[in-house]
Motif scaffolding. Structure first.
Motif, short mmCIF file in Angstrom:
data_model
loop_
_atom_site.label_atom_id
_atom_site.label_comp_id
_atom_site.label_asym_id
_atom_site.label_seq_id
_atom_site.Cartn_x
_atom_site.Cartn_y
_atom_site.Cartn_z
N ASP A 108 0.87 -1.17 0.00
CA ASP A 108 0.00 0.00 0.00
C ASP A 108 0.91 1.22 0.00
OD1 ASP A 108 -1.83 2.00 0.36
OD2 ASP A 108 -2.96 0.99 1.94
N ARG A 110 0.51 4.24 -1.13
CA ARG A 110 -0.07 5.52 -0.72
C ARG A 110 -0.04 5.66 0.80
NH1 ARG A 110 -5.85 7.23 -3.05
NH2 ARG A 110 -4.52 7.24 -4.91
N ARG A 111 -0.39 4.60 1.50
CA ARG A 111 -0.34 4.63 2.96
C ARG A 111 1.10 4.79 3.45
NH1 ARG A 111 -3.44 0.20 6.65
NH2 ARG A 111 -5.01 0.79 5.12
N ILE A 113 3.64 6.22 1.89
CA ILE A 113 4.13 7.59 1.64
C ILE A 113 3.55 8.57 2.65
CG2 ILE A 113 4.04 9.50 -0.01
CD1 ILE A 113 4.19 7.40 -2.25
N ARG A 114 2.27 8.44 2.95
CA ARG A 114 1.65 9.34 3.92
C ARG A 114 2.24 9.14 5.32
NH1 ARG A 114 -4.81 8.90 2.28
NH2 ARG A 114 -4.67 10.15 0.35
#
Length: 205
Positions: A108, A110-111, A113-114
């Motif tokens: 995941d 996106r998770r 990177i955040r």
């Protein structure tokens, strides 16, 4: 109280959560420090607050709320502002999340990177304080025991074991002075934690 809230969903057991909370509440070192006007207990509270959101970020199958990223970022930054050692928690979160993504969870990005962005804030705060303050301060005499190479004739293995034992005793209701006994209890605790966590890891896998 906060440790109990974290432990209940993590271990799926109210009794285990209560045991975790009681271990910290009855810790002799914790009681001693909490009666003094110091920043240590505030740092512990902020780290636990960040850890609560960190668990949800890593383990939740649902989309993670932005609030959890914000809590990790802000609480960790405030913890680092209270005590430099809180950066070890930030580093531990980074390594744990990376291993979780590689070994357990589905990719995941996106998770990931955040989450990395949320850890950038406390890392930047630590770097700022260290450059502007830490580097300009001489090492105080009472801190020699916490730095490798300042205790004469001490090997690296002895330095690491001594500080691990001191750290573990901070959370022990009864301080363990014997190193062999401490290592035995520590190995038993790790084995018990692995036994408790194994069913959940098998479900995820």
């Amino acid at each position: 109280f906060l440790l109990g809230l974290i432990g209940r969903p993590l271990f799926h057991s109210a009794a285990t959560a209560l045991l975790c909370a009681a271990a910290l509440a009855l810790s002799a070192a914790g009681i001693t420090i909490s009666t003094e006007v110091r920043q240590y207990q505030l740092a512990v509270f902020l780290i636990l607050l960040a850890f609560d959101s960190f668990i949800r970020i890593c383990s939740s199958a649902e989309p993670v709320r932005r609030r959890d990223y914000a809590v990790v970022s802000i609480a960790s930054a405030l913890a680092v502002s209270c005590h430099y050692s809180a950066i070890l928690f930030v580093g531990g979160c980074f390594l744990t999340a990376a291993l979780w993504q590689i070994l357990v969870a589905r990719r995941d990005f996106r998770r990931a990177i955040r989450f990395a962005a949320s850890l950038a804030v406390p890392s930047a705060v630590f770097a700022l304080f260290y450059v502007t303050h830490g580097l300009r301060q001489p090492i105080q005499g009472y801190l020699y025991d916490f730095y490798w190479g300042w205790t004469p004739h001490e090997k690296l293995s002895g330095f690491l074991l001594r500080n691990i034992q001191n750290f573990g005793n901070l959370f022990s209701p009864v301080p363990i002075s014997s190193r062999p006994v401490f290592l035995l209890v520590g190995c038993a605790a790790i084995a018990a934690a692995a036994f408790v966590a194994k069913p959940e890891l098998e479900k995820i896998g």
